[in-house]
Design an enzyme around this catalytic site. Structure first.
Site, PDB file in Angstrom:
ATOM      1  N   GLU A 104      68.688 -11.674  45.563  1.00 39.06           N
ATOM      2  CA  GLU A 104      67.568 -11.937  44.655  1.00 39.06           C
ATOM      3  C   GLU A 104      67.889 -11.379  43.279  1.00 39.06           C
ATOM      4  O   GLU A 104      68.518 -10.331  43.143  1.00 39.06           O
ATOM      5  CB  GLU A 104      66.300 -11.287  45.212  1.00 39.06           C
ATOM      6  N   ASP A 106      65.684 -10.678  39.754  1.00 36.15           N
ATOM      7  CA  ASP A 106      64.263 -10.597  39.388  1.00 36.15           C
ATOM      8  C   ASP A 106      64.007 -10.349  37.912  1.00 36.15           C
ATOM      9  O   ASP A 106      64.592  -9.436  37.314  1.00 36.15           O
ATOM     10  CB  ASP A 106      63.591  -9.419  40.111  1.00 36.15           C
ATOM     11  N   GLU A 108      60.177  -9.502  36.449  1.00 35.52           N
ATOM     12  CA  GLU A 108      58.748  -9.378  36.709  1.00 35.52           C
ATOM     13  C   GLU A 108      58.092  -8.797  35.461  1.00 35.52           C
ATOM     14  O   GLU A 108      58.621  -7.865  34.851  1.00 35.52           O
ATOM     15  CB  GLU A 108      58.466  -8.489  37.925  1.00 35.52           C
TER      16      GLU A 108
END
Length: 289
Positions: A104, A106, A108
């Site tokens: 993953e 990311d 955010e």
């Protein structure tokens, strides 16, 4: 930009072993590129496929995911984040594979009280293991207009960029025993959701639902520089010799830009958190090359 032609034969063998990717050729509309996956009408596509919005209210957030899977790519999305008092909200924009040992990458965006800066939270997971957080504030108001957030992922490194300025690099240090995402194709996901148990000041500031519905907007998705598939039957080999983005790392100028961001706007770096890692920092944190 730097190209590493001497490494191409080895990495070409790697890509051929991984298998059969097609080079993305268009930056199509949101109708063509994404499926709205949850939210019961709270995510919508407008302007003939050129604008997508996600909303969050007290009942539910919303989200979408890409129709394609990717194995390496330079992927851009322009976002405009929740205005006003966004405390307790998170707009997530990331790539992820599936399964218990997923990879993953990311972005955010953690909301905050009106007038306080957003926090950009970044992380890299390999084999289901993360704990590689770096967090930043921004040098602009991300709610006033659209800004471009880029993941540039190739066999050499993962580069996080904001409006073309690198803020973070995660290098391929497999030779030192550090896992690197290179085998598992990932889809793109994004969502707007409630996370007031941790998102703003460690959960001390909760969502003010009187400001709902909250909304984040997306434009100008671009995956032209990428290797992707739409099904298990459409794998076609990428050509590393003709895709220079696959061998790109930061130039000296870009390292200077990243140093400016990290010196002035970084607020957390797992690689300097000795209390969190009393037995020693992760291996990738100690490499200087």
């Amino acid at each position: 930009m730097a190209c590493f032609a001497t490494k191409q034969p080895l990495l070409l063998s790697l890509l051929l072993a991984i298998g059969f990717f097609v080079v993305a050729a268009s930056a199509g509309s949101f109708y063509e590129s994404f499926d709205i996956t949850w939210g019961n009408g709270r995510a919508n596509i407008f302007e003939n496929g050129q604008l997508l919005t996600c909303t969050l209210d007290k009942i539910s957030g919303s989200g979408f995911q890409s129709k394609k899977e990717y194995l390496f790519g330079k992927i851009d999305m322009r976002l405009k984040l929740v205005k006003g008092n966004s405390a307790g909200t998170v707009a997530a924009y990331y790539l992820s594979s599936k399964g218990a040992t997923w990879d993953e990458i990311d972005f955010e965006f953690l909301g905050n009280l009106t007038g306080q800066p957003y926090t950009i939270h970044t992380n890299v997971f390999t084999g289901g293991k993360g704990d590689r957080e770096m967090q930043f504030h921004l040098w602009f108001d991300p709610t006033a207009d659209f800004h471009t957030y880029t993941v540039h992922w190739n066999p050499l490194n993962i580069i996080f960029l904001v409006d073309g300025i690198p803020i973070r690099v995660f290098k391929n240090y497999e030779k030192y025993g550090v896992a690197y995402p290179k085998n598992q194709p990932m889809q793109i996901y994004s969502s707007l959701w409630e996370a007031d148990d941790w998102a703003t000041q460690g959960g001390r500031v909760k969502i003010d639902w009187s400001n709902a519905p909250f909304s984040a907007s997306y434009r100008d998705f671009n995956d032209q520089s990428s290797c992707s598939r739409t099904s298990n039957l459409t794998w076609v080999t990428c050509d590393p010799n003709n895709n220079s983005w696959m061998w790109t790392s930061l130039s000296d100028r870009q390292y200077g830009q990243m140093k400016w961001v990290q010196d002035d706007y970084m607020i957390y770096n797992y690689c300097t958190d000795y209390k969190r890692f009393p037995q020693g920092l992760p291996k990738e944190c100690t490499k200087l090359e």
